[in-house]
Design a protein around this motif. Structure first.
Motif, PDB file in Angstrom:
ATOM      1  N   ARG A 106      10.870  12.692  11.310  1.00  0.00           N
ATOM      2  CA  ARG A 106      12.136  12.153  11.823  1.00  0.00           C
ATOM      3  C   ARG A 106      12.306  10.726  11.355  1.00  0.00           C
ATOM      4  NH1 ARG A 106      13.080   9.322  16.433  1.00  0.00           N
ATOM      5  NH2 ARG A 106      11.017   9.855  17.266  1.00  0.00           N
ATOM      6  N   ASP A 107      11.246   9.932  11.427  1.00  0.00           N
ATOM      7  CA  ASP A 107      11.267   8.591  10.855  1.00  0.00           C
ATOM      8  C   ASP A 107       9.838   8.052  10.779  1.00  0.00           C
ATOM      9  OD1 ASP A 107      10.629   7.201  13.357  1.00  0.00           O
ATOM     10  OD2 ASP A 107      12.683   7.603  13.957  1.00  0.00           O
ATOM     11  N   VAL A 108       9.726   6.882  10.166  1.00  0.00           N
ATOM     12  CA  VAL A 108       8.432   6.222   9.972  1.00  0.00           C
ATOM     13  C   VAL A 108       8.580   4.754  10.332  1.00  0.00           C
ATOM     14  CG1 VAL A 108       6.571   5.686   8.354  1.00  0.00           C
ATOM     15  CG2 VAL A 108       7.920   7.763   8.036  1.00  0.00           C
ATOM     16  N   GLU A 109       7.638   4.249  11.093  1.00  0.00           N
ATOM     17  CA  GLU A 109       7.586   2.807  11.365  1.00  0.00           C
ATOM     18  C   GLU A 109       6.435   2.222  10.557  1.00  0.00           C
ATOM     19  OE1 GLU A 109       7.810   1.508  15.533  1.00  0.00           O
ATOM     20  OE2 GLU A 109       8.218   3.611  16.017  1.00  0.00           O
ATOM     21  N   VAL A 110       6.724   1.165   9.813  1.00  0.00           N
ATOM     22  CA  VAL A 110       5.714   0.541   8.965  1.00  0.00           C
ATOM     23  C   VAL A 110       5.471  -0.889   9.455  1.00  0.00           C
ATOM     24  CG1 VAL A 110       5.057  -0.071   6.617  1.00  0.00           C
ATOM     25  CG2 VAL A 110       6.525   1.924   7.017  1.00  0.00           C
ATOM     26  N   THR A 111       4.231  -1.200   9.750  1.00  0.00           N
ATOM     27  CA  THR A 111       3.860  -2.527  10.232  1.00  0.00           C
ATOM     28  C   THR A 111       2.870  -3.149   9.261  1.00  0.00           C
ATOM     29  OG1 THR A 111       4.118  -1.752  12.516  1.00  0.00           O
ATOM     30  CG2 THR A 111       2.937  -3.834  12.163  1.00  0.00           C
ATOM     31  N   GLU A 112       3.280  -4.243   8.629  1.00  0.00           N
ATOM     32  CA  GLU A 112       2.431  -5.011   7.707  1.00  0.00           C
ATOM     33  C   GLU A 112       1.860  -4.137   6.585  1.00  0.00           C
ATOM     34  OE1 GLU A 112      -0.500  -6.789  10.189  1.00  0.00           O
ATOM     35  OE2 GLU A 112       0.861  -8.308  10.997  1.00  0.00           O
ATOM     36  N   ASN A 113       2.523  -3.055   6.305  1.00  0.00           N
ATOM     37  CA  ASN A 113       2.115  -2.151   5.225  1.00  0.00           C
ATOM     38  C   ASN A 113       0.709  -1.591   5.428  1.00  0.00           C
ATOM     39  OD1 ASN A 113       3.605  -1.040   3.189  1.00  0.00           O
ATOM     40  ND2 ASN A 113       3.027  -2.500   1.614  1.00  0.00           N
ATOM     41  N   ARG A 114       0.231  -1.634   6.657  1.00  0.00           N
ATOM     42  CA  ARG A 114      -1.111  -1.112   6.932  1.00  0.00           C
ATOM     43  C   ARG A 114      -1.136  -0.168   8.134  1.00  0.00           C
ATOM     44  NH1 ARG A 114      -3.662  -3.124  11.174  1.00  0.00           N
ATOM     45  NH2 ARG A 114      -2.776  -4.914  12.261  1.00  0.00           N
ATOM     46  N   ARG A 115      -0.097  -0.196   8.932  1.00  0.00           N
ATOM     47  CA  ARG A 115      -0.002   0.706  10.095  1.00  0.00           C
ATOM     48  C   ARG A 115       1.262   1.546   9.934  1.00  0.00           C
ATOM     49  NH1 ARG A 115      -1.495   0.953  15.757  1.00  0.00           N
ATOM     50  NH2 ARG A 115       0.199   1.847  16.999  1.00  0.00           N
ATOM     51  N   PHE A 116       1.074   2.860   9.926  1.00  0.00           N
ATOM     52  CA  PHE A 116       2.190   3.774   9.686  1.00  0.00           C
ATOM     53  C   PHE A 116       2.297   4.728  10.875  1.00  0.00           C
ATOM     54  CE2 PHE A 116       0.396   2.349   5.743  1.00  0.00           C
ATOM     55  CZ  PHE A 116       1.490   2.073   4.932  1.00  0.00           C
ATOM     56  N   THR A 117       3.373   4.583  11.614  1.00  0.00           N
ATOM     57  CA  THR A 117       3.607   5.438  12.776  1.00  0.00           C
ATOM     58  C   THR A 117       4.575   6.542  12.380  1.00  0.00           C
ATOM     59  OG1 THR A 117       3.278   3.542  14.252  1.00  0.00           O
ATOM     60  CG2 THR A 117       4.328   5.511  15.178  1.00  0.00           C
ATOM     61  N   GLU A 152      -3.746   4.034  10.312  1.00  0.00           N
ATOM     62  CA  GLU A 152      -3.890   2.571  10.314  1.00  0.00           C
ATOM     63  C   GLU A 152      -5.113   2.152   9.512  1.00  0.00           C
ATOM     64  OE1 GLU A 152      -3.770  -1.166  13.488  1.00  0.00           O
ATOM     65  OE2 GLU A 152      -3.815   0.905  14.211  1.00  0.00           O
ATOM     66  N   TRP A 153      -4.950   1.047   8.777  1.00  0.00           N
ATOM     67  CA  TRP A 153      -6.038   0.444   8.009  1.00  0.00           C
ATOM     68  C   TRP A 153      -6.128  -1.037   8.339  1.00  0.00           C
ATOM     69  CZ3 TRP A 153      -2.899   4.290   6.242  1.00  0.00           C
ATOM     70  CH2 TRP A 153      -3.530   5.425   5.709  1.00  0.00           C
ATOM     71  N   ALA A 154      -7.269  -1.622   8.072  1.00  0.00           N
ATOM     72  CA  ALA A 154      -7.446  -3.057   8.336  1.00  0.00           C
ATOM     73  C   ALA A 154      -6.627  -3.888   7.369  1.00  0.00           C
ATOM     74  CB  ALA A 154      -8.929  -3.421   8.232  1.00  0.00           C
ATOM     75  N   ASN A 155      -6.494  -3.403   6.122  1.00  0.00           N
ATOM     76  CA  ASN A 155      -5.723  -4.111   5.105  1.00  0.00           C
ATOM     77  C   ASN A 155      -4.558  -3.240   4.636  1.00  0.00           C
ATOM     78  OD1 ASN A 155      -7.489  -6.393   5.059  1.00  0.00           O
ATOM     79  ND2 ASN A 155      -8.926  -5.217   3.793  1.00  0.00           N
ATOM     80  N   ALA A 156      -3.662  -3.855   3.885  1.00  0.00           N
ATOM     81  CA  ALA A 156      -2.445  -3.153   3.437  1.00  0.00           C
ATOM     82  C   ALA A 156      -2.793  -1.945   2.578  1.00  0.00           C
ATOM     83  CB  ALA A 156      -1.557  -4.120   2.659  1.00  0.00           C
ATOM     84  N   ASN A 157      -2.020  -0.893   2.742  1.00  0.00           N
ATOM     85  CA  ASN A 157      -2.184   0.334   1.956  1.00  0.00           C
ATOM     86  C   ASN A 157      -0.811   0.747   1.419  1.00  0.00           C
ATOM     87  OD1 ASN A 157      -2.925   2.715   0.786  1.00  0.00           O
ATOM     88  ND2 ASN A 157      -3.585   3.725   2.667  1.00  0.00           N
ATOM     89  N   PRO A 158      -0.311   0.053   0.389  1.00  0.00           N
ATOM     90  CA  PRO A 158       1.037   0.339  -0.122  1.00  0.00           C
ATOM     91  C   PRO A 158       1.157   1.698  -0.798  1.00  0.00           C
ATOM     92  CG  PRO A 158      -0.093  -1.197  -1.570  1.00  0.00           C
ATOM     93  CD  PRO A 158      -0.966  -1.035  -0.360  1.00  0.00           C
ATOM     94  N   LEU A 194      -6.724  -5.711 -11.760  1.00  0.00           N
ATOM     95  CA  LEU A 194      -5.276  -5.862 -11.635  1.00  0.00           C
ATOM     96  C   LEU A 194      -4.700  -4.849 -10.648  1.00  0.00           C
ATOM     97  CD1 LEU A 194      -4.357  -6.456 -15.382  1.00  0.00           C
ATOM     98  CD2 LEU A 194      -4.058  -8.103 -13.511  1.00  0.00           C
ATOM     99  N   ALA A 195      -5.191  -3.601 -10.697  1.00  0.00           N
ATOM    100  CA  ALA A 195      -4.710  -2.597  -9.754  1.00  0.00           C
ATOM    101  C   ALA A 195      -5.025  -3.008  -8.320  1.00  0.00           C
ATOM    102  CB  ALA A 195      -5.334  -1.243 -10.072  1.00  0.00           C
ATOM    103  N   ASP A 196      -6.204  -3.596  -8.118  1.00  0.00           N
ATOM    104  CA  ASP A 196      -6.572  -4.071  -6.788  1.00  0.00           C
ATOM    105  C   ASP A 196      -5.664  -5.227  -6.361  1.00  0.00           C
ATOM    106  OD1 ASP A 196      -8.535  -4.102  -4.507  1.00  0.00           O
ATOM    107  OD2 ASP A 196      -8.818  -6.147  -5.235  1.00  0.00           O
ATOM    108  N   ARG A 197      -5.333  -6.111  -7.299  1.00  0.00           N
ATOM    109  CA  ARG A 197      -4.415  -7.218  -6.984  1.00  0.00           C
ATOM    110  C   ARG A 197      -3.043  -6.683  -6.608  1.00  0.00           C
ATOM    111  NH1 ARG A 197      -3.914 -11.071 -11.803  1.00  0.00           N
ATOM    112  NH2 ARG A 197      -2.105 -11.681 -10.547  1.00  0.00           N
ATOM    113  N   TRP A 198      -2.591  -5.647  -7.312  1.00  0.00           N
ATOM    114  CA  TRP A 198      -1.276  -5.064  -6.978  1.00  0.00           C
ATOM    115  C   TRP A 198      -1.295  -4.527  -5.548  1.00  0.00           C
ATOM    116  CZ3 TRP A 198       0.688  -0.546  -5.193  1.00  0.00           C
ATOM    117  CH2 TRP A 198       2.063  -0.349  -5.325  1.00  0.00           C
ATOM    118  N   ASN A 199      -2.395  -3.868  -5.176  1.00  0.00           N
ATOM    119  CA  ASN A 199      -2.488  -3.315  -3.825  1.00  0.00           C
ATOM    120  C   ASN A 199      -2.394  -4.395  -2.753  1.00  0.00           C
ATOM    121  OD1 ASN A 199      -2.769  -0.603  -4.556  1.00  0.00           O
ATOM    122  ND2 ASN A 199      -4.985  -0.781  -4.812  1.00  0.00           N
ATOM    123  N   ARG A 200      -2.818  -5.605  -3.086  1.00  0.00           N
ATOM    124  CA  ARG A 200      -2.809  -6.688  -2.107  1.00  0.00           C
ATOM    125  C   ARG A 200      -1.549  -7.549  -2.184  1.00  0.00           C
ATOM    126  NH1 ARG A 200      -8.169  -7.251  -0.358  1.00  0.00           N
ATOM    127  NH2 ARG A 200      -9.660  -6.070  -1.621  1.00  0.00           N
TER     128      ARG A 200
END
Length: 636
Positions: free
Chosen positions: A102-113, A175-181, A553-559
Motif C-alpha cells: 500500500r505504501d512505504v515509509e523510508v527513514t534515513e534510507n536505513r529503516r523501511f516500513t 532496518e539496518w544500522a547504516n543506509a541501505n539505498p 567506489l561502490a561502497d562510497r556510493w552506498n554511503r
C-alpha cells in the motif's frame, strides 16, 4: 522538498476513491456456483487503482488468450518477470512506486516500513499478511537446513545483519544500522529477492510445522532426500514452475512443469483494478509454447504469436516486416534495447591457465583486442549500419553517457593493436603467423558462446579475420547456455561472448554494484564476484588496483546522500571500465523487434526491452494490455 520527503511522495499510493466493482467475466460462473467469493471479497480493501488515461492508455475489455513463445522449458519463469507484480516496482519512466504494498515509509534510507494492503489475498484466497514475511525470515532465510549459507547478501550492510520486525498483521519493518539505498531497487528487479512466502502452503513441507510421518510420505513421493530438499523444490517463487504454489502475480501457472505448452490463467485475487472497477489483468489466459529459437521469427511471421520479443533479434526484422506487408495480422515495433552492448566479449581474468591469465590481466592485451575489431564492418554486415559502434558503457540515452567512454579503444586500428602486443613482449610467431604465448604455445583465443544468436556467430566470424591480422587465432566454441555459465564461473572458460550489462540506462540513483566485482554473473571476473558474494568463503580475492578501487567506489556510493556525489562516483566507475576494457563491447542500440497482434491494445509504440531493470514487458505492465475483440482473437 527534502530528499526523504520527495521519496515518500514518490512512494505514496494514489489516494483515489474506489469505483464500483465489476465482476470478472472469466470467474462469473465460479462465483455463481459458490466456488469463488464475489469480486468485492476477493480484492484488498484498498486495491491499486490504475489511472490508464494518465498513461495515455485506453480502458480495456476483459477476455482473450495471449499467445507467446519461449525458447527453453525454463522460460516459464518469464511469467514472473512479465507479470511484474512486485512489492515496489518501476514505472515506464523508471521511477519507483508501491505495487503489492500500500505504501512505504523510508527513514534515513536505513529503516523501511512496509505497509500491506488489508484484505489482500494469495491466488488461492488465503490472506497475505506480515506472517508471510515472518515465515521467509525465520523459516527460510535463517533456517540452516534450507539456507545453509545463512541470510542473503542484501540483508547485510557493512557486514552487519539487518533486522526484520512485524509490528502488526499489515506492517513489516526492515532496518539496518547504516543506509541501505539498494533495498527498494532490489525489490523491483526482474528477479527480486522474494522476502515473503505463502506460509500457509509451505508449512506442510517444513519440519517445524509438520509431523515426521507426513513429511516422510511427501519426501518419498517427491523422490528427494530430505525435508529441506522437498521444501526448496516446492518453493519456486522465481521459477514459477509449481502450479500448486500460490502467487500474487496477475496470472497463475495452470500446467504441470516440463510441458511444451504452458497455460497461465488470471489470478482471481489480483490486487489491481482500473478506474471503472474492472479487475486486471484484462487478458484471461496466457499460452506459452516452447519452440526452437531459430523458428520463432518464422512462427511470428505466420501469425502464431500475439506478443513476441523473446527469440527475436535484429536480423529477423526484414522477414517480420515482409510478413507484415504481405497481410500478416501483426505489427513489428522497434523498441530500444536497454543492454549496454548487443554483443560483448569478456576475457576471463580468472581463467585457470596461469599463462593466459597473466596475459589477459594486462590491459594492453584487452585494448589490443578491442582495437582489432572492425565494428563498422560488423555494423554494416549485420545491422545495416543502424547500431552504434562503441565500447561497453552507459547508452546515449542515459544521463551518465560520455562519448569518450564509448569511443575509448573502439577504433579499428590494427597498427595500434600490434604495437600494444609487441610492447607486451608477444613478438614471437609461428610459421603460420600466429603469435606465441610466453611459454611458446600459439595464441589460440577460445571464445565460448551460448549458440543461441546467429548474429553473434556472424560477428565473431568477422572478428576472426581481423584478429588474424594481429597474430591471434580466434576459436569459437558454441555450448549450451547453462554449461557456458558453469564453465565461466569455474574459471574453465578462457573468454565468452554475451550481452553487455543488463542496465545500459543508469542514472545517478541506480546502484553501481554491477560495475564492481560483486557478482559472478559479470563474466570478466566471476571468481572475484564469488569472493564478494560468499564473504570470502568462495572464489578469489580481487587483484589489481582498478578492481579494488571499483569496490571502494561502490561502497562510497552506498554511503553517499546527495545526487552530485553519486553522479561523480558513477562517472569515475564508467571511466575505469572504459580504460580497463573489462568487457569488449562491439555494438549497442540496435533496435529490438517486438511482434504485436493487430488486435492487441495498450502496447507502447516505443519502449525499452531490458531485463533489469524493466523485466522485459514487465515495466510496460502487460496486465493492462487487452484485445479489442477478444472473442474474435480466441476464434482465430
Amino acid at each position: 522538498m527534502s530528499r526523504l520527503l520527495a521519496l515518500l511522495v514518490c512512494l505514496a499510493a494514489p489516494a483515489w476513491a474506489a469505483p464500483p466493482l465489476q465482476e470478472t467475466v472469466f470467474w462469473a460462473a465460479e462465483v455463481k456456483e459458490g466456488n469463488l467469493p464475489p469480486i468485492a471479497e476477493r480484492l484488498p480493501e484498498q486495491p491499486l487503482i490504475v489511472d490508464l488515461e494518465a498513461k495515455g492508455r485506453s480502458l480495456g475489455t476483459q477476455g482473450g488468450t495471449l499467445r507467446t513463445f519461449g525458447t527453453r522449458s525454463k522460460d516459464v519463469r518469464l511469467m514472473s518477470a512479465y507479470g511484474y507484480a512486485r512489492l515496489v516496482g518501476y514505472a515506464a519512466d523508471y521511477t519507483l512506486a508501491p505495487d503489492i504494498l500500500r505504501d512505504v515509509e523510508v527513514t534515513e534510507n536505513r529503516r523501511f516500513t512496509l505497509h500491506l494492503r488489508p484484505g489482500h489475498r494469495w491466488s488461492d484466497g488465503a490472506a497475505f499478511t506480515s506472517e508471510d514475511f515472518r515465515y521467509w525470515w525465520e523459516n527460510v532465510a535463517q533456517d540452516p537446513d534450507i539456507t545453509p549459507s545463512g541470510p542473503p547478501d542484501f540483508m547485510y550492510v557493512d557486514g552487519v545483519l539487518g533486522t526484520v520486525t512485524f509490528p502488526d498483521v499489515h506492517t513489516v519493518v526492515f532496518e539496518w544500522a547504516n543506509a541501505n539505498p539498494n533495498f527498494l531497487p532490489q525489490l523491483a528487479q526482474a528477479s527480486p529477492p522474494f522476502i515473503y512466502r505463502p506460509a500457509h502452503y509451505l508449512r506442510q513441507f517444513h519440519q517445524r510445522f509438520t509431523g515426521p510421518e507426513a513429511l516422510h510420505e511427501a519426501i518419498t513421493k517427491a523422490r528427494v532426500k530430505s525435508w529441506a530438499a522437498l521444501h526448496n523444490k516446492r518453493d519456486n517463487m522465481g521459477k514459477f514452475d509449481n502450479p500448486k504454489q500460490p502467487t500474487l502475480q496477475p496470472w497463475i501457472n495452470a500446467t504441470a512443469s516440463g510441458r511444451s505448452r504452458q497455460l497461465f490463467v488470471r489470478n482471481p485475487y489480483y490486487h489491481r483494478i482500473d478506474a471503472r472497477g474492472v479487475q486486471l489483468p484484462y487478458i484471461d489466459v496466457v499460452e506459452m509454447t516452447i519452440a526452437t529459437g531459430g523458428l520463432i521469427a518464422a512462427k511470428a511471421n505466420a501469425g502464431e504469436t500475439d506478443l513476441q520479443a523473446r527469440g527475436l533479434d535484429f536480423p529477423d526484422i526484414s522477414i517480420l516486416k515482409k510478413g507484415e506487408a504481405d497481410g500478416g495480422n501483426y505489427r513489428t515495433l522497434l523498441w530500444e534495447n536497454g543492454a549496454a552492448s548487443q554483443i560483448a566479449i569478456f576475457p576471463n581474468l580468472n581463467f585457470a591457465d596461469p599463462v593466459w591469465q597473466e596475459v589477459m590481466r594486462d590491459v594492453r592485451f584487452r585494448r589490443a583486442l578491442s582495437h582489432g575489431i572492425d565494428r563498422h564492418m560488423i555494423n554494416r554486415a549485420l545491422y545495416f549500419g543502424l547500431a552504434k559502434e562503441a565500447g561497453m558503457t552507459a547508452l546515449s540515452t542515459s544521463p551518465l553517457h560520455d562519448p569518450q567512454n564509448a569511443s575509448a579503444y573502439a577504433e579499428y586500428a590494427p597498427a595500434k593493436a600490434n604495437a600494444l602486443l609487441d610492447e607486451m613482449g608477444l613478438t614471437q610467431r609461428s610459421q603460420a603467423g600466429i603469435r606465441k604465448l610466453p611459454d611458446g604455445r600459439p595464441m589460440e583465443f577460445v571464445i565460448e558462446t551460448a549458440g543461441e544468436r546467429q548474429e553473434v556467430e556472424n560477428a565473431l566470424a568477422i572478428v576472426t579475420d581481423t584478429w588474424r591480422e594481429l597474430g591471434i587465432k580466434l576459436v569459437m566454441r558454441p555450448l549450451d547456455r547453462n554449461i557456458l555459465r558453469n564453465r565461466v564461473y569455474a574459471g574453465l572458460s578462457m573468454a565468452s561472448v554475451w550481452f553487455g550489462w543488463d542496465n545500459g540506462l543508469p542514472t545517478a540513483e541506480t546502484s553501481p554494484m554491477y560495475l564492481a566485482p560483486t557478482h559472478q554473473e559479470f563474466f570478466a571476473w566471476p571468481m572475484w564476484g564469488q569472493y564478494y558474494q560468499s564473504k570470502g568463503e568462495l572464489g578469489e580475492r580481487p587483484q589489481g588496483t582498478a578492481p579494488n578501487h571499483l569496490l571502494a567506489l561502490a561502497d562510497r556510493w552506498n554511503r553517499a546522500t546527495d545526487t552530485a556525489t553519486r553522479t561523480a562516483i558513477w562517472r569515475e566507475m564508467l571511466q575505469i571500465h572504459a580504460e580497463q576494457v573489462y568487457g569488449i563491447g562491439i555494438l549497442s542500440d540496435a533496435p529490438q523487434p517486438v511482434v504485436v497482434s493487430k488486435l492487441l491494445r495498450n502496447v507502447p509504440e516505443q519502449g525499452v526491452w531490458a531485463y533489469d531493470p524493466g523485466a522485459h514487458f514487465g515495466v510496460h505492465r502487460i496486465d493492462e494490455f487487452y484485445f479489442e475483440e477478444p472473442f474474435q482473437q480466441v476464434v482465430q
